[in-house]
Structures are given as C-alpha cells and as structure tokens.
Design a protein around this motif. Structure first.
Motif, short mmCIF file in Angstrom:
data_model
loop_
_atom_site.label_atom_id
_atom_site.label_comp_id
_atom_site.label_asym_id
_atom_site.label_seq_id
_atom_site.Cartn_x
_atom_site.Cartn_y
_atom_site.Cartn_z
N ILE A 122 0.86 -1.17 0.00
CA ILE A 122 0.00 0.00 0.00
C ILE A 122 0.89 1.22 0.00
O ILE A 122 2.05 1.17 0.44
CB ILE A 122 -0.97 0.03 1.20
CG1 ILE A 122 -0.20 -0.03 2.52
CG2 ILE A 122 -1.99 -1.09 1.12
CD1 ILE A 122 -1.06 0.24 3.72
N SER A 123 0.37 2.30 -0.47
CA SER A 123 1.12 3.55 -0.54
C SER A 123 0.94 4.33 0.75
O SER A 123 -0.13 4.33 1.34
CB SER A 123 0.61 4.39 -1.71
OG SER A 123 0.76 3.69 -2.92
N TYR B 185 -5.93 8.16 2.38
CA TYR B 185 -6.98 7.41 1.69
C TYR B 185 -8.30 8.04 2.12
O TYR B 185 -8.63 8.04 3.31
CB TYR B 185 -6.95 5.93 2.10
CG TYR B 185 -5.73 5.19 1.58
CD1 TYR B 185 -5.84 4.37 0.47
CD2 TYR B 185 -4.49 5.33 2.18
CE1 TYR B 185 -4.72 3.69 -0.02
CE2 TYR B 185 -3.37 4.67 1.70
CZ TYR B 185 -3.50 3.85 0.60
OH TYR B 185 -2.40 3.19 0.12
N TYR C 179 -11.04 10.22 6.39
CA TYR C 179 -9.82 9.74 5.76
C TYR C 179 -9.01 8.85 6.70
O TYR C 179 -9.15 8.89 7.92
CB TYR C 179 -8.95 10.91 5.28
CG TYR C 179 -8.30 11.69 6.40
CD1 TYR C 179 -7.03 11.35 6.86
CD2 TYR C 179 -8.95 12.75 7.00
CE1 TYR C 179 -6.44 12.06 7.90
CE2 TYR C 179 -8.36 13.46 8.03
CZ TYR C 179 -7.10 13.11 8.47
OH TYR C 179 -6.51 13.80 9.50
N ASP D 256 -6.53 -3.04 -3.95
CA ASP D 256 -5.31 -2.86 -4.72
C ASP D 256 -4.46 -1.85 -3.97
O ASP D 256 -4.81 -1.46 -2.86
CB ASP D 256 -5.60 -2.42 -6.17
CG ASP D 256 -6.46 -1.17 -6.25
OD1 ASP D 256 -6.14 -0.17 -5.58
OD2 ASP D 256 -7.45 -1.18 -7.00
N ASP D 257 -3.34 -1.41 -4.55
CA ASP D 257 -2.43 -0.55 -3.80
C ASP D 257 -2.96 0.85 -3.57
O ASP D 257 -2.36 1.64 -2.85
CB ASP D 257 -1.04 -0.51 -4.45
CG ASP D 257 -1.06 0.07 -5.85
OD1 ASP D 257 -2.14 0.15 -6.45
OD2 ASP D 257 0.02 0.44 -6.33
N GLU D 258 -4.13 1.18 -4.14
CA GLU D 258 -4.71 2.51 -3.93
C GLU D 258 -6.16 2.48 -3.45
O GLU D 258 -6.80 3.51 -3.35
CB GLU D 258 -4.60 3.34 -5.20
CG GLU D 258 -3.15 3.66 -5.56
CD GLU D 258 -3.02 4.70 -6.65
OE1 GLU D 258 -4.04 5.04 -7.29
OE2 GLU D 258 -1.90 5.17 -6.86
N THR D 259 -6.69 1.29 -3.12
CA THR D 259 -8.08 1.19 -2.69
C THR D 259 -8.21 0.26 -1.49
O THR D 259 -7.75 -0.88 -1.54
CB THR D 259 -8.99 0.68 -3.82
OG1 THR D 259 -8.76 1.45 -5.00
CG2 THR D 259 -10.45 0.76 -3.43
N VAL E 234 -10.01 5.66 -1.08
CA VAL E 234 -9.14 5.71 -2.25
C VAL E 234 -7.98 6.66 -1.98
O VAL E 234 -8.14 7.75 -1.45
CB VAL E 234 -9.95 6.18 -3.49
CG1 VAL E 234 -9.05 6.30 -4.70
CG2 VAL E 234 -11.10 5.21 -3.76
N TYR E 235 -6.79 6.22 -2.38
CA TYR E 235 -5.56 6.99 -2.19
C TYR E 235 -5.61 8.28 -3.01
O TYR E 235 -6.05 8.30 -4.15
CB TYR E 235 -4.36 6.14 -2.62
CG TYR E 235 -3.04 6.85 -2.50
CD1 TYR E 235 -2.42 6.99 -1.27
CD2 TYR E 235 -2.42 7.40 -3.61
CE1 TYR E 235 -1.20 7.64 -1.14
CE2 TYR E 235 -1.20 8.05 -3.50
CZ TYR E 235 -0.60 8.16 -2.27
OH TYR E 235 0.59 8.82 -2.16
N SER E 236 -5.13 9.36 -2.39
CA SER E 236 -5.05 10.65 -3.09
C SER E 236 -3.89 11.43 -2.52
O SER E 236 -3.68 11.45 -1.31
CB SER E 236 -6.34 11.44 -2.93
OG SER E 236 -6.19 12.71 -3.53
N LYS E 237 -3.15 12.08 -3.39
CA LYS E 237 -2.05 12.94 -2.94
C LYS E 237 -2.55 14.31 -2.53
O LYS E 237 -1.87 15.05 -1.83
CB LYS E 237 -1.01 13.08 -4.06
CG LYS E 237 -0.31 11.78 -4.36
CD LYS E 237 0.70 11.93 -5.46
CE LYS E 237 1.33 10.59 -5.75
NZ LYS E 237 2.28 10.64 -6.83
#
Length: 134
Positions: A38-39, A43, A56, A104-107, A128-131
């Motif tokens: 995971i990043s 999220y 988040y 997955d690596d962003e969810t 969900v991943y977000s920068k």
C-alpha cells in the motif's frame, strides 16, 4: 422413512468442515503477503461529503502507523499502528480497531470497525488513495 445414522451424520459434518477449510484456504490465495503493498499517504472515503469533511485514513507504510479522522477540519483523529495480513489492513488504536480489505495498492474497503462514531461510514465503504487533501 429414512433414518440418518450417527456415523453418517458425522461423515457429512466432516466433509462440510473440510470443504469450508479448503474454501477459506483457496480464497486467500489471490495475493501472497509479499505481493501486497500500500502507498503511504491519505486514503479518502468515497462519497458525497462537505469540503474538508471527508473521512480519511492516513498511512505511514514505513512505520506501520495510521490516523483515522472524520475530516481535515476535525481536530480529533484515532492514531495507532497497523499490520497487513492475508490481504487485510488491521489498524488498532487504544480504543478502536478498524479492518480494511486491500483491493489494490490505492483502494481499501472497510470490513470492520469496533467503534463506529461516523454515521456516514458503513461496512463496505471504500477509501481511495489521493495525494491531494480534500
């Protein structure tokens, strides 16, 4: 009338139990522990939320630390550590445990919450991943 003998009932029970054990073993074979990553970062919950009030989960993958909050404008956040096991992220603070399935690596998908204080969140909520902060 047909009678089921005790021995037949036990054989049936053993077969069902064996089937369930095998099913649970095979369902966990999608990804090995080394394939799951995971990043680090934020999220955010998917849904319609007011600006800066999107729930988040912040993750630091290097230190296995997390923070969980109802939004960036909320001063309180649950903090603690997490572990990844069998495709699941389990985050534990002093008063709460959160469980997420890693899609997955962003969810991430919430599959458990021992102290749900956020009425808008429910089991099955996606993060969900977000920068970018929301």
């Amino acid at each position: 009338e047909t009678e089921i003998e005790d021995g037949d009932c036990m054989k049936c029970f053993a077969c069902i139990l064996t089937f369930l054990v095998l099913l649970s073993d095979f369902s966990g074979c999608e990804k090995s522990k080394t394939d799951i990553s995971i990043s680090s970062g934020n999220y955010y919950a998917v849904g319609e939320y007011e600006e800066m009030l999107t729930p988040y989960l912040w993750i630091d993958a290097d230190k296995n630390e997390f923070a969980f909050s109802a939004g960036l404008l909320v001063s309180y956040a649950e903090t603690g550590s997490f572990e990844i096991n069998s495709g699941r992220l389990i985050a534990t603070s002093q008063r709460r445990t959160l469980a997420f399935s890693i899609r997955d690596d962003e969810t991430l998908v919430m599959i458990g919450d021992s102290g749900n204080d956020f009425s808008a969140l429910s089991i099955g909520s996606e993060f969900v991943y977000s920068k970018d902060p929301r």
